[in-house]
Design a protein around this motif. Structure first.
Motif, PDB file in Angstrom:
ATOM      1  N   SER A 143       0.822  -1.212   0.000  1.00  0.00           N
ATOM      2  CA  SER A 143       0.000   0.000   0.000  1.00  0.00           C
ATOM      3  C   SER A 143       0.862   1.270   0.000  1.00  0.00           C
ATOM      4  O   SER A 143       0.479   2.276  -0.586  1.00  0.00           O
ATOM      5  CB  SER A 143      -0.971  -0.009   1.178  1.00  0.00           C
ATOM      6  N   LYS A 144       2.040   1.212   0.635  1.00  0.00           N
ATOM      7  CA  LYS A 144       2.890   2.414   0.657  1.00  0.00           C
ATOM      8  C   LYS A 144       3.460   2.707  -0.729  1.00  0.00           C
ATOM      9  O   LYS A 144       3.482   3.855  -1.167  1.00  0.00           O
ATOM     10  CB  LYS A 144       4.035   2.247   1.667  1.00  0.00           C
ATOM     11  N   THR A 145       3.943   1.662  -1.401  1.00  0.00           N
ATOM     12  CA  THR A 145       4.454   1.850  -2.765  1.00  0.00           C
ATOM     13  C   THR A 145       3.328   2.322  -3.677  1.00  0.00           C
ATOM     14  O   THR A 145       3.517   3.205  -4.520  1.00  0.00           O
ATOM     15  CB  THR A 145       5.053   0.543  -3.304  1.00  0.00           C
ATOM     16  N   ALA A 146       2.146   1.729  -3.503  1.00  0.00           N
ATOM     17  CA  ALA A 146       0.996   2.108  -4.332  1.00  0.00           C
ATOM     18  C   ALA A 146       0.690   3.593  -4.156  1.00  0.00           C
ATOM     19  O   ALA A 146       0.433   4.304  -5.139  1.00  0.00           O
ATOM     20  CB  ALA A 146      -0.219   1.263  -3.964  1.00  0.00           C
ATOM     21  N   ALA A 147       0.760   4.082  -2.920  1.00  0.00           N
ATOM     22  CA  ALA A 147       0.494   5.498  -2.670  1.00  0.00           C
ATOM     23  C   ALA A 147       1.583   6.357  -3.306  1.00  0.00           C
ATOM     24  O   ALA A 147       1.299   7.389  -3.919  1.00  0.00           O
ATOM     25  CB  ALA A 147       0.428   5.767  -1.167  1.00  0.00           C
ATOM     26  N   ARG A 148       2.831   5.889  -3.206  1.00  0.00           N
ATOM     27  CA  ARG A 148       3.943   6.641  -3.784  1.00  0.00           C
ATOM     28  C   ARG A 148       3.785   6.760  -5.303  1.00  0.00           C
ATOM     29  O   ARG A 148       3.962   7.832  -5.886  1.00  0.00           O
ATOM     30  CB  ARG A 148       5.260   5.942  -3.428  1.00  0.00           C
ATOM     31  N   LEU A 149       3.421   5.633  -5.942  1.00  0.00           N
ATOM     32  CA  LEU A 149       3.237   5.648  -7.394  1.00  0.00           C
ATOM     33  C   LEU A 149       2.095   6.579  -7.784  1.00  0.00           C
ATOM     34  O   LEU A 149       2.188   7.343  -8.744  1.00  0.00           O
ATOM     35  CB  LEU A 149       2.957   4.230  -7.914  1.00  0.00           C
ATOM     36  N   THR A 150       1.007   6.513  -7.019  1.00  0.00           N
ATOM     37  CA  THR A 150      -0.163   7.340  -7.328  1.00  0.00           C
ATOM     38  C   THR A 150       0.186   8.821  -7.218  1.00  0.00           C
ATOM     39  O   THR A 150      -0.135   9.618  -8.112  1.00  0.00           O
ATOM     40  CB  THR A 150      -1.317   6.994  -6.377  1.00  0.00           C
ATOM     41  N   PHE A 151       0.865   9.196  -6.140  1.00  0.00           N
ATOM     42  CA  PHE A 151       1.206  10.606  -5.970  1.00  0.00           C
ATOM     43  C   PHE A 151       2.273  11.046  -6.965  1.00  0.00           C
ATOM     44  O   PHE A 151       2.335  12.214  -7.334  1.00  0.00           O
ATOM     45  CB  PHE A 151       1.612  10.898  -4.518  1.00  0.00           C
ATOM     46  N   TYR A 152       3.078  10.089  -7.416  1.00  0.00           N
ATOM     47  CA  TYR A 152       4.013  10.415  -8.491  1.00  0.00           C
ATOM     48  C   TYR A 152       3.228  10.775  -9.752  1.00  0.00           C
ATOM     49  O   TYR A 152       3.510  11.782 -10.411  1.00  0.00           O
ATOM     50  CB  TYR A 152       4.948   9.237  -8.764  1.00  0.00           C
ATOM     51  N   LEU A 153       2.216   9.964 -10.072  1.00  0.00           N
ATOM     52  CA  LEU A 153       1.409  10.236 -11.269  1.00  0.00           C
ATOM     53  C   LEU A 153       0.715  11.592 -11.166  1.00  0.00           C
ATOM     54  O   LEU A 153       0.536  12.286 -12.168  1.00  0.00           O
ATOM     55  CB  LEU A 153       0.361   9.135 -11.475  1.00  0.00           C
ATOM     56  N   LEU A 154       0.339  11.964  -9.938  1.00  0.00           N
ATOM     57  CA  LEU A 154      -0.343  13.250  -9.748  1.00  0.00           C
ATOM     58  C   LEU A 154       0.554  14.431 -10.107  1.00  0.00           C
ATOM     59  O   LEU A 154       0.067  15.518 -10.399  1.00  0.00           O
ATOM     60  CB  LEU A 154      -0.819  13.381  -8.297  1.00  0.00           C
ATOM     61  N   THR A 155       1.868  14.216 -10.087  1.00  0.00           N
ATOM     62  CA  THR A 155       2.770  15.309 -10.454  1.00  0.00           C
ATOM     63  C   THR A 155       2.962  15.392 -11.971  1.00  0.00           C
ATOM     64  O   THR A 155       3.569  16.336 -12.464  1.00  0.00           O
ATOM     65  CB  THR A 155       4.169  15.124  -9.813  1.00  0.00           C
ATOM     66  N   LYS A 156       2.433  14.406 -12.700  1.00  0.00           N
ATOM     67  CA  LYS A 156       2.587  14.388 -14.158  1.00  0.00           C
ATOM     68  C   LYS A 156       1.435  15.138 -14.822  1.00  0.00           C
ATOM     69  O   LYS A 156       0.400  15.389 -14.204  1.00  0.00           O
ATOM     70  CB  LYS A 156       2.618  12.943 -14.666  1.00  0.00           C
ATOM     71  N   SER A 157       1.621  15.444 -16.106  1.00  0.00           N
ATOM     72  CA  SER A 157       0.575  16.177 -16.828  1.00  0.00           C
ATOM     73  C   SER A 157      -0.647  15.299 -17.036  1.00  0.00           C
ATOM     74  O   SER A 157      -0.562  14.071 -17.028  1.00  0.00           O
ATOM     75  CB  SER A 157       1.102  16.632 -18.187  1.00  0.00           C
ATOM     76  N   ASN A 158      -1.793  15.970 -17.215  1.00  0.00           N
ATOM     77  CA  ASN A 158      -3.039  15.263 -17.505  1.00  0.00           C
ATOM     78  C   ASN A 158      -2.862  14.295 -18.665  1.00  0.00           C
ATOM     79  O   ASN A 158      -3.332  13.163 -18.615  1.00  0.00           O
ATOM     80  CB  ASN A 158      -4.122  16.266 -17.889  1.00  0.00           C
ATOM     81  N   GLU A 159      -2.168  14.766 -19.694  1.00  0.00           N
ATOM     82  CA  GLU A 159      -2.010  13.975 -20.906  1.00  0.00           C
ATOM     83  C   GLU A 159      -1.214  12.694 -20.608  1.00  0.00           C
ATOM     84  O   GLU A 159      -1.593  11.602 -21.025  1.00  0.00           O
ATOM     85  CB  GLU A 159      -1.276  14.823 -21.953  1.00  0.00           C
ATOM     86  N   ASP A 160      -0.108  12.847 -19.886  1.00  0.00           N
ATOM     87  CA  ASP A 160       0.719  11.692 -19.541  1.00  0.00           C
ATOM     88  C   ASP A 160      -0.081  10.650 -18.767  1.00  0.00           C
ATOM     89  O   ASP A 160       0.023   9.452 -19.019  1.00  0.00           O
ATOM     90  CB  ASP A 160       1.922  12.130 -18.686  1.00  0.00           C
ATOM     91  N   VAL A 161      -0.867  11.133 -17.813  1.00  0.00           N
ATOM     92  CA  VAL A 161      -1.636  10.207 -16.973  1.00  0.00           C
ATOM     93  C   VAL A 161      -2.685   9.492 -17.817  1.00  0.00           C
ATOM     94  O   VAL A 161      -2.879   8.281 -17.698  1.00  0.00           O
ATOM     95  CB  VAL A 161      -2.278  10.958 -15.784  1.00  0.00           C
ATOM     96  N   LYS A 162      -3.358  10.259 -18.693  1.00  0.00           N
ATOM     97  CA  LYS A 162      -4.369   9.653 -19.564  1.00  0.00           C
ATOM     98  C   LYS A 162      -3.735   8.616 -20.500  1.00  0.00           C
ATOM     99  O   LYS A 162      -4.289   7.540 -20.718  1.00  0.00           O
ATOM    100  CB  LYS A 162      -5.092  10.732 -20.393  1.00  0.00           C
ATOM    101  N   ASN A 163      -2.556   8.957 -21.027  1.00  0.00           N
ATOM    102  CA  ASN A 163      -1.851   8.014 -21.903  1.00  0.00           C
ATOM    103  C   ASN A 163      -1.514   6.725 -21.180  1.00  0.00           C
ATOM    104  O   ASN A 163      -1.699   5.631 -21.715  1.00  0.00           O
ATOM    105  CB  ASN A 163      -0.537   8.632 -22.396  1.00  0.00           C
ATOM    106  N   PHE A 164      -0.996   6.868 -19.976  1.00  0.00           N
ATOM    107  CA  PHE A 164      -0.645   5.699 -19.172  1.00  0.00           C
ATOM    108  C   PHE A 164      -1.876   4.823 -18.984  1.00  0.00           C
ATOM    109  O   PHE A 164      -1.849   3.607 -19.210  1.00  0.00           O
ATOM    110  CB  PHE A 164      -0.074   6.168 -17.827  1.00  0.00           C
ATOM    111  N   GLY A 165      -2.979   5.463 -18.581  1.00  0.00           N
ATOM    112  CA  GLY A 165      -4.224   4.728 -18.344  1.00  0.00           C
ATOM    113  C   GLY A 165      -4.711   4.018 -19.588  1.00  0.00           C
ATOM    114  O   GLY A 165      -5.065   2.832 -19.544  1.00  0.00           O
ATOM    115  N   SER A 166      -4.706   4.710 -20.715  1.00  0.00           N
ATOM    116  CA  SER A 166      -5.272   4.082 -21.916  1.00  0.00           C
ATOM    117  C   SER A 166      -4.344   2.986 -22.442  1.00  0.00           C
ATOM    118  O   SER A 166      -4.802   1.995 -23.006  1.00  0.00           O
ATOM    119  CB  SER A 166      -5.595   5.125 -22.985  1.00  0.00           C
ATOM    120  N   THR A 167      -3.027   3.156 -22.240  1.00  0.00           N
ATOM    121  CA  THR A 167      -2.101   2.096 -22.643  1.00  0.00           C
ATOM    122  C   THR A 167      -2.431   0.804 -21.893  1.00  0.00           C
ATOM    123  O   THR A 167      -2.501  -0.277 -22.487  1.00  0.00           O
ATOM    124  CB  THR A 167      -0.642   2.508 -22.332  1.00  0.00           C
TER     125      THR A 167
END
Lengths: 206, 206
Positions: free
Chosen positions: A22-46
């Motif tokens: 759960s700690k790594t999961a939170a770290r990854l999630t908050f890392y994604l929050l620092t990325k652009s909307n586009e990057d996050v959407k791309n990651f999700g759709s990939t």
């Protein structure tokens, strides 16, 4: 404080991945929050499209974009050698070597504790392949783990039975990939089982 | 053998996450391939929608679904205490304690090597908050790292200047969270800096 829903959901999804707590999961999630909307959407759709257009090859059961897969269709391969592996990842690893035979992907190992029996793997399909075509060599390349060894042993037993009833030719050679010290490894830190296998499997020097 | 495109793309995306190398990325991708289409699609869309509806609270700069955030709006909090942290994750960690004051999220630390200066953080906004409202206490809760200490030190220097020019009241108490041995830790394995801080910060026994 309760977390925003979309954050909590993402943390939950990451936590379900193997080796991610759960700690790594939170770290990854908050890392994604620092990325652009586009990057996050791309990651999700990939990820969402990961399985799009992928099939299991009906010959070797590797994951592929076509059926039969590229390897099974490749004319430059030695079609007399068949290598039995657990997972598609094993094929990728072996493809980095000089091996140029065919594969059969079991889709796992026999593991009663996880409810996986021989019938859940592509063992029947492997035996079928061996009955239909005379391979010269079958390389058992399951993991050198308890389950990997047991699965290899089970398969070899089944083949021996079929050899006796002449459904598989007796001259099919069955081999096992070598166990020993990993290259670059350190003898003094090797566990005793590995070391014993390394001595058993010793070969003539030059 | 080249991997199917969708697999390679997913491995690449996972590899971009912090702490995830190409082998782990491949392992995670092939793990997802064993899951149902629906599960994989859900995972993907959860990530794609992660930032949907999230904003930064204009008061404390925490990530939130509303502006101001729930914490800033909470009537039961001690609005005289302000705790300065680096990241939203730090707020989550502190919310698990008994702390019931307000927060100010800097959005990082001063780190010239990464090109992060004071102007890239919410330091000006913090000083504004302190000018506009008389807090009783400011807790510096940046990480006990080189950058965390330097950032705290920089902020305290700025506050001292503003105190001198009477823009911030002189009775604002500035504190630093304690450094010492972690609970459950082992004295003999503590590094000497931590141990020195633990001795400096010793408190009366009962």
């Amino acid at each position: 404080m309760s977390l925003p829903k979309s954050i909590q959901k993402t943390i939950n999804e990451f936590s379900r991945l193997p080796g991610i707590g759960s700690k790594t999961a939170a770290r990854l999630t908050f890392y994604l929050l620092t990325k652009s909307n586009e990057d996050v959407k791309n990651f999700g759709s990939t990820i969402a499209n990961l399985k799009e257009g992928l099939v299991f090859c009906s010959k070797c059961f590797n994951i592929s974009e076509s059926d039969p897969c590229k390897i099974c269709l490749d004319q430059d391969r030695n079609i007399d050698i068949l290598c039995v592996v657990e997972e598609p990842l094993d094929v990728i690893a072996l493809e980095k070597t000089n091996y140029k035979g065919l594969y059969h992907v079991l889709g796992g190992v026999i593991s009663p504790i996880d409810g996986v029996g021989p019938e859940n793997l592509r063992i029947a399909q492997l035996l079928d392949r061996l009955k239909k075509r005379n391979f010269k060599e079958l390389i058992m390349a399951t993991d050198p783990s308890l389950e990997g060894e047991a699965t290899a042993s089970y398969i070899v037993d089944e083949i021996e039975k079929l050899k006796k009833s002449d459904k598989i030719k007796k001259d099919l050679r069955i081999t096992r990939i070598a166990r020993g010290l990993p290259v670059g490894g350190d003898l003094e830190y090797a566990d005793e089982v590995t070391l014993e296998r390394a001595i058993e499997g010793r070969r003539k020097y030059r």
